[in-house]
Design an enzyme around this catalytic site. Structure first.
Site, PDB file in Angstrom:
ATOM      1  N   LYS A  44     -36.269 -40.673  47.231  1.00  0.00           N
ATOM      2  CA  LYS A  44     -37.658 -40.650  47.684  1.00  0.00           C
ATOM      3  C   LYS A  44     -37.782 -41.196  49.110  1.00  0.00           C
ATOM      4  CE  LYS A  44     -40.084 -41.095  43.256  1.00  0.00           C
ATOM      5  NZ  LYS A  44     -41.124 -40.058  43.488  1.00  0.00           N
ATOM      6  N   LYS A  77     -28.875 -65.720  35.131  1.00  0.00           N
ATOM      7  CA  LYS A  77     -30.313 -65.748  35.374  1.00  0.00           C
ATOM      8  C   LYS A  77     -31.093 -65.932  34.076  1.00  0.00           C
ATOM      9  CE  LYS A  77     -33.775 -63.597  38.254  1.00  0.00           C
ATOM     10  NZ  LYS A  77     -33.981 -62.650  39.334  1.00  0.00           N
ATOM     11  N   ARG A  80     -30.618 -69.524  33.028  1.00  0.00           N
ATOM     12  CA  ARG A  80     -31.358 -70.418  33.912  1.00  0.00           C
ATOM     13  C   ARG A  80     -32.849 -70.450  33.531  1.00  0.00           C
ATOM     14  NH1 ARG A  80     -29.543 -68.206  38.578  1.00  0.00           N
ATOM     15  NH2 ARG A  80     -31.524 -67.171  39.031  1.00  0.00           N
ATOM     16  N   GLU A 163     -36.425 -53.280  41.804  1.00  0.00           N
ATOM     17  CA  GLU A 163     -36.939 -54.198  42.825  1.00  0.00           C
ATOM     18  C   GLU A 163     -36.656 -53.591  44.200  1.00  0.00           C
ATOM     19  OE1 GLU A 163     -36.523 -58.868  43.272  1.00  0.00           O
ATOM     20  OE2 GLU A 163     -34.843 -57.896  44.271  1.00  0.00           O
TER      21      GLU A 163
HETATM   22  P1  GTP Z   1     -35.058 -64.536  41.972  1.00  0.00           P
HETATM   23  O1  GTP Z   1     -34.875 -65.279  40.692  1.00  0.00           O
HETATM   24  O2  GTP Z   1     -34.217 -65.075  43.089  1.00  0.00           O
HETATM   25  O3  GTP Z   1     -34.881 -63.049  41.807  1.00  0.00           O
HETATM   26  O4  GTP Z   1     -36.549 -64.842  42.421  1.00  0.00           O
HETATM   27  P2  GTP Z   1     -37.922 -64.198  41.914  1.00  0.00           P
HETATM   28  O5  GTP Z   1     -37.718 -63.422  40.661  1.00  0.00           O
HETATM   29  O6  GTP Z   1     -38.980 -65.260  41.954  1.00  0.00           O
HETATM   30  O7  GTP Z   1     -38.228 -63.140  43.034  1.00  0.00           O
HETATM   31  P3  GTP Z   1     -38.321 -63.293  44.596  1.00  0.00           P
HETATM   32  O8  GTP Z   1     -39.211 -62.170  44.993  1.00  0.00           O
HETATM   33  O9  GTP Z   1     -38.698 -64.658  45.046  1.00  0.00           O
HETATM   34  O10 GTP Z   1     -36.830 -63.049  45.095  1.00  0.00           O
HETATM   35  C1  GTP Z   1     -36.141 -61.904  44.750  1.00  0.00           C
HETATM   36  C2  GTP Z   1     -34.959 -61.682  45.668  1.00  0.00           C
HETATM   37  O11 GTP Z   1     -35.340 -61.822  47.047  1.00  0.00           O
HETATM   38  C3  GTP Z   1     -33.800 -62.643  45.537  1.00  0.00           C
HETATM   39  O12 GTP Z   1     -32.943 -62.281  44.485  1.00  0.00           O
HETATM   40  C4  GTP Z   1     -33.125 -62.485  46.917  1.00  0.00           C
HETATM   41  O13 GTP Z   1     -32.395 -61.274  46.995  1.00  0.00           O
HETATM   42  C5  GTP Z   1     -34.305 -62.369  47.829  1.00  0.00           C
HETATM   43  N1  GTP Z   1     -34.732 -63.697  48.285  1.00  0.00           N
HETATM   44  C6  GTP Z   1     -35.785 -64.407  47.838  1.00  0.00           C
HETATM   45  N2  GTP Z   1     -35.881 -65.565  48.480  1.00  0.00           N
HETATM   46  C7  GTP Z   1     -34.866 -65.628  49.361  1.00  0.00           C
HETATM   47  C8  GTP Z   1     -34.437 -66.605  50.319  1.00  0.00           C
HETATM   48  O14 GTP Z   1     -35.007 -67.672  50.478  1.00  0.00           O
HETATM   49  N3  GTP Z   1     -33.336 -66.295  51.062  1.00  0.00           N
HETATM   50  C9  GTP Z   1     -32.676 -65.121  50.924  1.00  0.00           C
HETATM   51  N4  GTP Z   1     -31.611 -64.914  51.703  1.00  0.00           N
HETATM   52  N5  GTP Z   1     -33.051 -64.188  50.030  1.00  0.00           N
HETATM   53  C10 GTP Z   1     -34.122 -64.430  49.249  1.00  0.00           C
HETATM   54 MG    MG Z   2     -33.155 -61.613  42.396  1.00  0.00          MG
END
Ligand code: GTP
Ligand code: MG
Length: 225
Positions: A44, A77, A80, A163
């Site tokens: 897409k 995950k 956790r 995502e």
């Molecule tokens: P996750 O448990 O990390 O997946 O967080 P979430 O489910 O609350 O989602 P969020 O949108 O905060 O983050 C999803 C993804 O964004 C992460 O798996 C990373 O790939 C990226 N990401 C989020 N925060 C950061 C950060 O502070 N630094 C970096 N490098 N990547 C980030």
């Molecule tokens: Mg993630």
């Protein structure tokens, strides 16, 4: 899978072996389905980029990366978050088993791409997290969408969650270095490095905005809405 089957059959009671094998086969199938969902979303986005390239000589997307989450990361995950470790729990609770990263040139491109994608009538937009308007405390910036996309298998249509992370080249450069810091344990002076990275994030954000303004001044693409 045959090698795995033999391996577990040799070590477990027949009924245990059969159960584990069935779970393994089911896991492999669901991961294949997530992989297919990624290909659908990637196509897409490539279609949009091709169309804009031909019609307006505009290429909002620099590149696209996809990945299916590794089994160990899935288990970590779920644990956790205190959730059950099972395939059903993964499908229900994890939004990022299938992940796609879209790297754009300009800030406006990010929002255009998000809008074009999420307004397609077969896409269901489940969540938007705008870490550009609301950056994380460490300076992280990116636009995150959780979408559901239909994938057609022999048994019919299946909605799959993906995502989508959309960011500029500069934000991506920053995030990859910051990711290395967050994964490395016992980095000396990590607090100072964190502060330095945050400062870089501000500089990058400012630069992204200026690049956008320069593009507007040059006056290209302004006919696009
Ligand atoms: P996750 O448990 O990390 O997946 O967080 P979430 O489910 O609350 O989602 P969020 O949108 O905060 O983050 C999803 C993804 O964004 C992460 O798996 C990373 O790939 C990226 N990401 C989020 N925060 C950061 C950060 O502070 N630094 C970096 N490098 N990547 C980030
Ligand atoms: Mg993630």
């Amino acid at each position: 899978m045959e090698r795995v089957k033999t391996f577990i059959q040799e070590r477990l009671l027949p009924e245990e072996a059969e159960k584990l094998y069935q779970q393994g086969a089911k896991f492999e199938e669901i991961m294949m389905m997530y992989g297919c969902a990624l290909r659908e979303v990637q196509t897409k986005l490539e279609v949009l980029n091709d169309e804009l390239s031909v019609r307006y000589n505009r290429n909002p997307i620099e590149f696209i990366k996809t990945r299916v989450k590794k089994p160990l990361s899935i288990v970590n995950k779920l644990q956790r978050r205190g959730l059950e470790v099972s395939i059903e729990s993964m499908v229900e609770n994890l939004n990022d088993v299938a992940g796609i990263r879209v790297i754009c040139y300009f800030l406006d491109d990010i929002y255009d791409v998000a809008r074009w994608l999420s307004s397609q009538d077969d896409i269901r937009l489940l969540q938007v997290k705008d870490y550009i308007k609301n950056p994380k405390p460490n300076g992280y910036r990116s636009l995150h969408l959780i979408v559901e996309v239909p994938v057609f298998f022999s048994k019919g249509r299946q909605m799959m969650r993906v995502e989508v992370q959309i960011r500029t080249i500069a934000m991506d450069f920053w995030a990859s270095l910051e990711h290395q810091l967050s994964y490395k344990k016992d980095v000396p002076h990590s607090e100072e490095i964190g502060a330095e990275l945050k400062e870089c994030a501000e500089v990058i954000s400012h630069t992204d905005q200026r690049m956008q303004e320069i593009r507007e001044k040059i006056g290209i693409f302004t006919e696009l809405t």
